[in-house]
Design an enzyme around this catalytic site. Structure first.
Site, PDB file in Angstrom:
ATOM      1  N   LYS A 102       0.838  -1.197   0.000  1.00 10.60           N
ATOM      2  CA  LYS A 102       0.000   0.000   0.000  1.00 10.60           C
ATOM      3  C   LYS A 102       0.877   1.253   0.000  1.00 10.60           C
ATOM      4  O   LYS A 102       1.939   1.272   0.640  1.00 10.60           O
ATOM      5  CB  LYS A 102      -0.861  -0.054   1.271  1.00 10.60           C
ATOM      6  CG  LYS A 102      -1.883   1.046   1.439  1.00 10.60           C
ATOM      7  CD  LYS A 102      -2.642   0.806   2.742  1.00 10.60           C
ATOM      8  CE  LYS A 102      -3.796   1.767   2.940  1.00 10.60           C
ATOM      9  NZ  LYS A 102      -4.523   1.482   4.196  1.00 10.60           N
ATOM     10  N   SER A 146      -9.366   1.136   3.273  1.00 11.62           N
ATOM     11  CA  SER A 146      -8.558   2.012   2.433  1.00 11.62           C
ATOM     12  C   SER A 146      -7.464   1.293   1.632  1.00 11.62           C
ATOM     13  O   SER A 146      -6.876   1.881   0.731  1.00 11.62           O
ATOM     14  CB  SER A 146      -7.912   3.104   3.297  1.00 11.62           C
ATOM     15  OG  SER A 146      -7.048   2.547   4.271  1.00 11.62           O
ATOM     16  N   SER A 167      -9.416  -1.519   7.217  1.00 14.06           N
ATOM     17  CA  SER A 167      -8.821  -1.144   5.924  1.00 14.06           C
ATOM     18  C   SER A 167      -8.084  -2.261   5.187  1.00 14.06           C
ATOM     19  O   SER A 167      -7.782  -2.108   4.010  1.00 14.06           O
ATOM     20  CB  SER A 167      -7.888   0.053   6.094  1.00 14.06           C
ATOM     21  OG  SER A 167      -8.655   1.212   6.273  1.00 14.06           O
TER      22      SER A 167
END
Length: 528
Positions: free
Chosen positions: A134, A211, A235
Site C-alpha cells: 500500500k 482504504s 482497511s
C-alpha cells in the site's frame, strides 16, 4: 453519525487505555509447539488445489512449483507482470490497482531471485514471489504519497520495515498500490490525478473497498498473490472481503508499522492480503516480530502457527452474538450462517456469547481514530486543505468537533471493551461475525469526478471491524460465497491478543466451505 453525543452522556469510571497493548498470557508448552518453518513446509508442500475442477487463484505454492520444477523462472514471471501492468493501465476502465511501478526495479529483483534458484540458495518461501505494498508505506524508489497529490514530492530513499523484510525474504516488489486518500474511507474512492478509482476485479462497476483498495484489487486480479495493507477501521479486511480474497489484521503491535505514515497510533495494524489462508499464514510468520524502530509489540510472544494444520476443529469453541451477527443484509446472513454450520460439522462447538456496549465501542473507535488523524494531519489540514479530496476534508472537519474530554472518555470505553473481551475469551477461542454487512457498492459517474462521501455506508461497512481495531485483537476475513449478483461475501474470525494461530487454523477450514471459486471478470494469469 449523530450518535457522537452518546459518549458525552456516559459516566465511565475506568481509567483510560490509550494504547491497546496486552501482555501475552503464557499458556503454550514450548516443547510441543511446532516451529513455524515446519508448518510453512506443510503448507507449501501440500498438493496444489489448482487441480480441482474450475478456477482457483494462483498462490505462493503455485509460484514455488513453477520455480522449483524449472517450468518458469522469476525473471520470466516478472516480464509477464510488466506486460500485465501495462495492459491494466490501458484497459477500459483502467484497473488502477498498482499506482507506481518501475520495470527496471522489478527486473533487478527477479533476476537476483532467478540466480538464487539456479544456485539452490533461496532466501525463504517468498523468494521470487510478486508482492505489492500500500502507498502508505515507504518503498524505495517510489513516492510516499499516501493517496494524496501533495505528499511524497521526492522519490523515497528508505524502506519501511515490512518492505525491508520482504526484500530480505527475496520477494519481488512489483510496485505500490492505490489507497483511499490518507486512509480516511472504506470505499477506496480516490478521484485525484495520481490515483483514480481502483476497480473491483469481480465487477469493475463496483468499489474495491478501502482504504487498502489497490492491495486487494491487485491480489484478486492475479497481479500478485500477496499484498500488504494497513487496518485502522477495517482497511485490510473490508477490501479483502469486497474483492473475494483473504485479509489478516494482526494483533496491535504484532507487525511493525515503522515507515508507514503514523495516521492513527492506537488503532492501526499491518496485515497481508492473499489468495489463501495458507499464504496469509506464510507472510504473517515472516513479518511478525518485534522491531526496535517501532514502540509497540516489543514484548510480543513468538509468532507461532502451532496446530494450524490440525485435521479438524475438535476442542475449539467459537463464540457468536447472534443479535450482532444478524445486523447485515439477508443474502450475507444466509451464507454466513451456513459457514458457521460448516465449522460445527468439523468438530467446533458454537457458543452463544454477548458482545456488550458495541454501539459505545463503535462511537469511541471513531472518536479515537479521527482525533489521532486530525492531530497528525493538523499541518496538512491548514496548508493543503484545497489539495485534499472533498471526503477527506469533511472527515477531518468532523474530527475537529471532538474535544479532549471526548477523546479521554473514548479511551475509558476502550478499557471497558478490552475487559469484556478478556472475559469472553476465557470461555471461547474465537468470535465469529460476517466480515461486512453488505457486498461492494456500485460506482456512480459522479464518484469519478468528485469522489464519494456516504457517511452511512462508511459506518455500516465498519460495523464488524471496529472492535478489533479499538481493542487490538486480531481478525481474519475469509471468502465464503457470492451474492446473486456474483459479488464476494466473507466471514470474519477474531481471537484473543497474540493468538493468530487459532484464527489461521479456523480460517483454513472455513476456506473449504465454498464449493467453488468464481473467476473474477478481470483476471491475469501470470503463470500461464
Amino acid at each position: 453519525m449523530n450518535n457522537f453525543s452518546l459518549m458525552r452522556s456516559l459516566d465511565i469510571h475506568e481509567d483510560p487505555t490509550f494504547i491497546p497493548e496486552v501482555a501475552a498470557s503464557v499458556t503454550e508448552d514450548k516443547s510441543e509447539a511446532e516451529s513455524p518453518s515446519d508448518v510453512m513446509k506443510q503448507l507449501t508442500d501440500a498438493r496444489s488445489d489448482s487441480a480441482r475442477n474450475g478456477f482457483s487463484f494462483k498462490g505462493i505454492k503455485d509460484y514455488l512449483e513453477c520455480y522449483r520444477s524449472g517450468k518458469l523462472t522469476p525473471s520470466q514471471v516478472a516480464k509477464n507482470i510488466i506486460a500485465m501492468l501495462e495492459d491494466c493501465d490501458k484497459s477500459t476502465p483502467p484497473l488502477r490497482a498498482i499506482v507506481q511501478w518501475d520495470q527496471e526495479q522489478i527486473m533487478l529483483m527477479a533476476e537476483a531471485s532467478t540466480t538464487r534458484y539456479r544456485n539452490k540458495c533461496t532466501l525463504s518461501c517468498l523468494d521470487g514471489i510478486p508482492v505489492c505494498l500500500k502507498e502508505e508505506f515507504k518503498v524505495v524508489p517510489y513516492h510516499h504519497r499516501v493517496g494524496t497529490v501533495y505528499l511524497g514530492t521526492q522519490p523515497e530513499t528508505e524502506d519501511a520495515t515490512v518492505a525491508k523484510k520482504l526484500r530480505e525474504a527475496g520477494a519481488i516488489i512489483i510496485g505500490v498500490s492505490n489507497m483511499h486518500e490518507l486512509g480516511t474511507g472504506t470505499t477506496g474512492c480516490n478521484p485525484n490525478r495520481y490515483h483514480k478509482i481502483p476497480r473491483n476485479p469481480y465487477n469493475p462497476n463496483h468499489f474495491t473497498g478501502g482504504s487498502s483498495s489497490g492491495s486487494a484489487a491487485a491480489v484478486a486480479a492475479g497481479l500478485c498473490p500477496v499484498a500488504i495493507g494497513t487496518d485502522g477501521g477495517g482497511s485490510v479486511r473490508i477490501p479483502a472481503s469486497f474483492c473475494g480474497v483473504v485479509g489478516l489484521k494482526g494483533t496491535f503491535g504484532r507487525i511493525s508499522c515503522h515507515g508507514s505514515l503514523p495516521l492513527s497510533y492506537s488503532t492501526v495494524s499491518v496485515g497481508p492480503i492473499c489468495t489463501s489462508v495458507a499464504d496469509a499464514a506464510i507472510v504473517y510468520s515472516i513479518l511478525a516480530e518485534p522491531d526496535l524502530l517501532y514502540p509497540y509489540g516489543l514484548k510480543q510472544p513468538r509468532a507461532t502457527l502451532s496446530g494450524m494444520c490440525a485435521p479438524d476443529l475438535k476442542g475449539l469453541k467459537l463464540g457468536v452474538d447472534w443479535t450482532v451477527f444478524k445486523a447485515c443484509d439477508a443474502e450475507v446472513l444466509s451464507v454466513c450462517e451456513k459457514a458457521v454450520k460448516h465449522l460445527q460439522s468439523l468438530g467446533a462447538t458454537v457458543v452463544e456469547v454477548s458482545l456488550p456496549e458495541m454501539e459505545e465501542a463503535r462511537v469511541a473507535h471513531v472518536i479515537c481514530i479521527l482525533s489521532e488523524m486530525r492531530d497528525f494531519l493538523q499541518p496538512d489540514f491548514n496548508k493543503h486543505f484545497h489539495d485534499m479530496n472533498l471526503e477527506t476534508r469533511a472527515s477531518l472537519a468532523l474530527a475537529s468537533q471532538f474535544t479532549a474530554l471526548d477523546y479521554i472518555k473514548a479511551n475509558r470505553q476502550r478499557t471497558r471493551s478490552m475487559r469484556f473481551l478478556q472475559e469472553i475469551f476465557s470461555t471461547v477461542n474465537c468470535i465469529l461475525t460476517p466480515a461486512v454487512p453488505c457486498t461492494a457498492p456500485r460506482i456512480y459517474e459522479s464518484d469519478l469526478l468528485t469522489g464519494s462521501s456516504d457517511m452511512s455506508f462508511t459506518v455500516r461497512s465498519m460495523r464488524f471491524m471496529q472492535l478489533g481495531n479499538f481493542t487490538g485483537i486480531p481478525g481474519l476475513v475469509v471468502p465464503i460465497g457470492y451474492s446473486t449478483a456474483g459479488l464476494p461475501i466473507s466471514l470474519q474470525v477474531m481471537a484473543k491478543w497474540w493468538d493468530e494461530a487459532v484464527l489461521l487454523r479456523t480460517g483454513l477450514k472455513l476456506e473449504q466451505f465454498r464449493d467453488q471459486t468464481k473467476k473474477p471478470s478481470i483476471y491475469y494469469d501470470i503463470l500461464a
